[in-house]
Design a protein around this motif. Structure first.
Motif, PDB file in Angstrom:
ATOM      1  N   LYS A   1       8.290 -10.248  -4.737  1.00  0.00           N
ATOM      2  CA  LYS A   1       7.633 -10.495  -5.835  1.00  0.00           C
ATOM      3  C   LYS A   1       6.683  -9.284  -6.228  1.00  0.00           C
ATOM      4  CE  LYS A   1       8.724 -15.395  -6.059  1.00  0.00           C
ATOM      5  NZ  LYS A   1       8.063 -16.740  -5.584  1.00  0.00           N
ATOM      6  N   GLU A   2       5.851  -8.992  -5.260  1.00  0.00           N
ATOM      7  CA  GLU A   2       4.682  -8.222  -5.554  1.00  0.00           C
ATOM      8  C   GLU A   2       5.161  -6.645  -5.554  1.00  0.00           C
ATOM      9  OE1 GLU A   2       1.683  -8.798  -6.288  1.00  0.00           O
ATOM     10  OE2 GLU A   2       2.008 -10.813  -6.093  1.00  0.00           O
ATOM     11  N   ILE A   3       6.425  -6.425  -4.819  1.00  0.00           N
ATOM     12  CA  ILE A   3       7.018  -5.035  -5.036  1.00  0.00           C
ATOM     13  C   ILE A   3       7.688  -4.727  -6.423  1.00  0.00           C
ATOM     14  CG2 ILE A   3       8.933  -3.579  -4.579  1.00  0.00           C
ATOM     15  CD1 ILE A   3       8.522  -4.852  -1.527  1.00  0.00           C
ATOM     16  N   LYS A   4       8.136  -5.857  -6.820  1.00  0.00           N
ATOM     17  CA  LYS A   4       8.908  -5.933  -8.194  1.00  0.00           C
ATOM     18  C   LYS A   4       7.606  -5.614  -9.485  1.00  0.00           C
ATOM     19  CE  LYS A   4      13.116  -5.923  -7.611  1.00  0.00           C
ATOM     20  NZ  LYS A   4      13.977  -4.509  -8.063  1.00  0.00           N
ATOM     21  N   LYS A   5       6.304  -6.410  -9.302  1.00  0.00           N
ATOM     22  CA  LYS A   5       5.478  -6.118 -10.249  1.00  0.00           C
ATOM     23  C   LYS A   5       4.914  -4.544 -10.103  1.00  0.00           C
ATOM     24  CE  LYS A   5       3.342 -10.596  -9.892  1.00  0.00           C
ATOM     25  NZ  LYS A   5       2.280 -11.128  -9.199  1.00  0.00           N
ATOM     26  N   LEU A   6       5.062  -3.750  -8.953  1.00  0.00           N
ATOM     27  CA  LEU A   6       4.613  -2.472  -8.923  1.00  0.00           C
ATOM     28  C   LEU A   6       5.863  -1.684  -9.359  1.00  0.00           C
ATOM     29  CD1 LEU A   6       2.909  -2.469  -5.348  1.00  0.00           C
ATOM     30  CD2 LEU A   6       1.803  -2.156  -7.678  1.00  0.00           C
TER      31      LEU A   6
ATOM     32  N   PRO B   1       6.912   6.306  -4.518  1.00  0.00           N
ATOM     33  CA  PRO B   1       8.149   5.267  -4.697  1.00  0.00           C
ATOM     34  C   PRO B   1       9.206   5.507  -3.842  1.00  0.00           C
ATOM     35  CG  PRO B   1       8.149   7.315  -6.060  1.00  0.00           C
ATOM     36  CD  PRO B   1       6.858   7.486  -5.289  1.00  0.00           C
ATOM     37  N   PHE B   2       9.833   4.086  -3.430  1.00  0.00           N
ATOM     38  CA  PHE B   2      11.131   4.285  -2.456  1.00  0.00           C
ATOM     39  C   PHE B   2      12.157   3.656  -3.398  1.00  0.00           C
ATOM     40  CE2 PHE B   2       7.294   3.962   0.109  1.00  0.00           C
ATOM     41  CZ  PHE B   2       7.498   4.859   1.294  1.00  0.00           C
ATOM     42  N   ASP B   3      13.166   4.425  -2.788  1.00  0.00           N
ATOM     43  CA  ASP B   3      14.621   4.122  -3.414  1.00  0.00           C
ATOM     44  C   ASP B   3      15.292   2.842  -3.154  1.00  0.00           C
ATOM     45  OD1 ASP B   3      14.871   6.628  -5.130  1.00  0.00           O
ATOM     46  OD2 ASP B   3      15.047   7.371  -2.806  1.00  0.00           O
ATOM     47  N   VAL B   4      14.688   2.504  -1.844  1.00  0.00           N
ATOM     48  CA  VAL B   4      15.421   1.225  -1.121  1.00  0.00           C
ATOM     49  C   VAL B   4      14.025   0.705  -0.168  1.00  0.00           C
ATOM     50  CG1 VAL B   4      17.113   0.170   0.419  1.00  0.00           C
ATOM     51  CG2 VAL B   4      17.832   2.230  -0.950  1.00  0.00           C
ATOM     52  N   VAL B   5      14.008  -0.610   0.013  1.00  0.00           N
ATOM     53  CA  VAL B   5      13.138  -1.309   0.713  1.00  0.00           C
ATOM     54  C   VAL B   5      14.052  -2.349   1.743  1.00  0.00           C
ATOM     55  CG1 VAL B   5      11.172  -2.883   0.984  1.00  0.00           C
ATOM     56  CG2 VAL B   5      11.281  -1.208  -0.807  1.00  0.00           C
ATOM     57  N   LEU B   6      13.915  -2.000   2.756  1.00  0.00           N
ATOM     58  CA  LEU B   6      14.625  -2.994   3.869  1.00  0.00           C
ATOM     59  C   LEU B   6      13.615  -3.815   4.350  1.00  0.00           C
ATOM     60  CD1 LEU B   6      16.966  -0.461   5.681  1.00  0.00           C
ATOM     61  CD2 LEU B   6      17.653  -1.852   3.665  1.00  0.00           C
ATOM     62  N   MET B   7      13.770  -5.270   4.151  1.00  0.00           N
ATOM     63  CA  MET B   7      12.660  -6.097   4.563  1.00  0.00           C
ATOM     64  C   MET B   7      12.920  -7.461   5.144  1.00  0.00           C
ATOM     65  SD  MET B   7       9.624  -7.321   1.999  1.00  0.00           S
ATOM     66  CE  MET B   7      10.551  -7.437   0.752  1.00  0.00           C
ATOM     67  N   ASP B   8      12.133  -7.613   6.141  1.00  0.00           N
ATOM     68  CA  ASP B   8      12.471  -8.931   6.983  1.00  0.00           C
ATOM     69  C   ASP B   8      12.021 -10.055   6.024  1.00  0.00           C
ATOM     70  OD1 ASP B   8      12.250 -10.930   8.932  1.00  0.00           O
ATOM     71  OD2 ASP B   8      10.573 -10.070  10.050  1.00  0.00           O
ATOM     72  N   VAL B   9      12.510 -11.170   6.169  1.00  0.00           N
ATOM     73  CA  VAL B   9      12.126 -12.291   5.272  1.00  0.00           C
ATOM     74  C   VAL B   9      10.993 -13.088   6.017  1.00  0.00           C
ATOM     75  CG1 VAL B   9      12.975 -14.593   4.334  1.00  0.00           C
ATOM     76  CG2 VAL B   9      14.301 -12.529   4.204  1.00  0.00           C
TER      77      VAL B   9
ATOM     78  N   GLU C   1       0.787  -1.268   0.034  1.00  0.00           N
ATOM     79  CA  GLU C   1      -0.183  -0.133  -0.136  1.00  0.00           C
ATOM     80  C   GLU C   1       0.837   1.189  -0.088  1.00  0.00           C
ATOM     81  OE1 GLU C   1      -3.313   0.092  -0.616  1.00  0.00           O
ATOM     82  OE2 GLU C   1      -3.161  -1.902  -0.887  1.00  0.00           O
ATOM     83  N   LYS C   2       1.934   1.073   0.648  1.00  0.00           N
ATOM     84  CA  LYS C   2       2.684   2.287   0.777  1.00  0.00           C
ATOM     85  C   LYS C   2       3.633   2.698  -0.717  1.00  0.00           C
ATOM     86  CE  LYS C   2       3.457   2.723   5.774  1.00  0.00           C
ATOM     87  NZ  LYS C   2       2.576   3.699   5.883  1.00  0.00           N
TER      88      LYS C   2
END
Length: 81
Positions: A68-73, A48-56, A42-43
């Motif tokens: 996978k969903e982020i890369k679609k967007l 847009p964001f330059d970097v996403v730091l994400m827990d697995v 949603e965010k």
């Protein structure tokens, strides 16, 4: 003026995500926290964001599914897991 770097922190541990966001903000980044994969998507739809730091390991939508969903967007988003 240099572009400010936008960072999205995604972690189901709310206190960790907020702490990391606070540290990044103090260092001059525009940092936003999301506490689930769904909230992260949603965010990203909002801005847009330059970097996403994400827990697995997250409940409901784990880091890989969210990636996978982020890369679609936004194919250009840099995601660090």
């Amino acid at each position: 003026m240099a572009k400010e770097t936008r960072v999205l922190v995604v972690d189901d541990d709310i206190s960790f995500a907020e702490s990391l966001t606070d540290i990044l903000t103090e260092k001059g980044y525009i940092a936003v926290a999301a506490n689930s994969g769904d909230e992260a998507l949603e965010k990203i739809k909002e801005r847009p964001f330059d970097v996403v730091l994400m827990d697995v390991k997250m409940p409901v939508m784990d880091g890989m599914q969210t990636f996978k969903e982020i890369k679609k967007l936004d194919r250009s988003a840099t995601v660090i897991m």
